[in-house]
Design a protein around this motif. Sequence first.
Motif, short mmCIF file in Angstrom:
data_model
loop_
_atom_site.label_atom_id
_atom_site.label_comp_id
_atom_site.label_asym_id
_atom_site.label_seq_id
_atom_site.Cartn_x
_atom_site.Cartn_y
_atom_site.Cartn_z
N GLY A 62 31.11 7.96 -16.27
CA GLY A 62 29.82 7.54 -16.79
C GLY A 62 29.46 8.27 -18.07
N PRO A 63 28.23 8.08 -18.52
CA PRO A 63 27.79 8.71 -19.76
C PRO A 63 27.56 10.21 -19.56
CG PRO A 63 26.00 7.44 -18.80
CD PRO A 63 27.20 7.19 -17.95
N VAL A 64 27.82 10.96 -20.64
CA VAL A 64 27.79 12.42 -20.60
C VAL A 64 27.22 12.94 -21.91
CG1 VAL A 64 29.33 14.46 -20.58
CG2 VAL A 64 29.81 12.53 -19.08
N LEU A 65 26.63 14.14 -21.87
CA LEU A 65 26.24 14.87 -23.07
C LEU A 65 27.43 15.75 -23.44
CD1 LEU A 65 22.61 15.93 -22.05
CD2 LEU A 65 23.35 13.89 -23.30
N SER A 66 28.04 15.45 -24.58
CA SER A 66 29.32 16.04 -24.95
C SER A 66 29.32 17.57 -25.05
CB SER A 66 29.78 15.43 -26.28
OG SER A 66 30.98 16.02 -26.70
N GLN A 67 28.43 18.14 -25.84
CA GLN A 67 28.41 19.59 -26.03
C GLN A 67 27.97 20.32 -24.76
OE1 GLN A 67 30.46 19.87 -29.00
NE2 GLN A 67 29.34 21.76 -28.77
N GLN A 138 27.79 6.19 -9.78
CA GLN A 138 27.69 4.73 -9.61
C GLN A 138 26.44 4.18 -10.31
OE1 GLN A 138 30.17 3.01 -8.26
NE2 GLN A 138 29.13 1.11 -8.79
N TYR A 139 25.33 4.90 -10.16
CA TYR A 139 24.08 4.47 -10.79
C TYR A 139 24.25 4.39 -12.31
CZ TYR A 139 19.26 4.42 -12.40
OH TYR A 139 18.10 4.07 -13.03
N THR A 140 24.84 5.42 -12.92
CA THR A 140 24.99 5.40 -14.38
C THR A 140 25.94 4.30 -14.83
OG1 THR A 140 26.70 7.15 -14.39
CG2 THR A 140 24.39 7.84 -14.67
N HIS A 141 26.94 3.98 -14.01
CA HIS A 141 27.83 2.86 -14.35
C HIS A 141 27.07 1.53 -14.34
CE1 HIS A 141 32.00 4.76 -13.31
NE2 HIS A 141 31.32 5.48 -14.18
N GLU A 142 26.17 1.39 -13.39
CA GLU A 142 25.48 0.11 -13.20
C GLU A 142 24.16 -0.01 -13.97
OE1 GLU A 142 25.06 -0.21 -8.96
OE2 GLU A 142 27.22 -0.46 -8.65
N HIS A 143 23.48 1.10 -14.26
CA HIS A 143 22.15 1.04 -14.85
C HIS A 143 22.02 1.66 -16.24
CE1 HIS A 143 21.40 0.40 -10.53
NE2 HIS A 143 20.48 -0.44 -10.98
N CYS A 144 23.12 2.06 -16.81
CA CYS A 144 23.13 2.59 -18.17
C CYS A 144 24.07 1.69 -18.98
CB CYS A 144 23.60 4.05 -18.20
SG CYS A 144 22.51 5.19 -17.36
N PRO A 145 23.56 0.54 -19.44
CA PRO A 145 24.43 -0.43 -20.09
C PRO A 145 25.06 0.05 -21.40
CG PRO A 145 22.13 -1.08 -20.32
CD PRO A 145 22.17 0.10 -19.39
N GLU A 146 24.59 1.19 -21.91
CA GLU A 146 25.23 1.76 -23.10
C GLU A 146 26.60 2.34 -22.77
OE1 GLU A 146 22.64 5.03 -21.30
OE2 GLU A 146 22.46 2.87 -21.60
#
Length: 191
Positions: A62-67, A138-146
């Motif tokens: 899923g989405p992550v803050l890189s630094q 799972q939530y970030t996969h389904e609810h973070c369309p970015e």
Amino acid sequence: MNKTSLFDERRAAQAAAFLLHKAGGGLPLIKLVKLMYLAERLSLQRYGEPLTGDQLVSMQHGPVLSQTYSCINGATQSLEGGWETWVADRAGHNVGLRDPSMIRSPELDLLSLSDSDLEVLSETWTEFGHWNRWDLVQYTHEHCPEWKDPDGSMIPISHLTLFNKLGYTPEQALALSSRLATQEQLKAAFF
């Protein structure tokens, strides 16, 4: 991945410390990563301003803050008062507070965070703090369309893409992302 010049390690460390404090001192790494991303996203959605200023990326889970992710993994040199001041070295798949006694009250002890930052973090914790790590993935996969599946790699998520996915008009999304890019250029020029 280049470090974005808007990234503020002290704010990221204190945001992590806030969430770890709420959790009683420790969290699974992937849960902390997801909560940090969701708080950053909420801050951008609500205020058009980042919480940490970190680079947003799509990774396998899923989405992550890189630094922030690099800080958790010990892959960066910490600033004074930054990550290593607040967050202990990663222990396997868990992350904890370096010294829980440093936080008596987040409002009194996490001074790099504004009232709106604390509000965003508190709301994120209230909504998602009781979730387990894999449900958050799972939530970030389904609810973070970015987020886009990076196929084993890492893909940057632009602020423009995020603002568009958050429901801003194309004009608003462009104006907000342009303002952040200008802030990044100004910060880079002076620091």
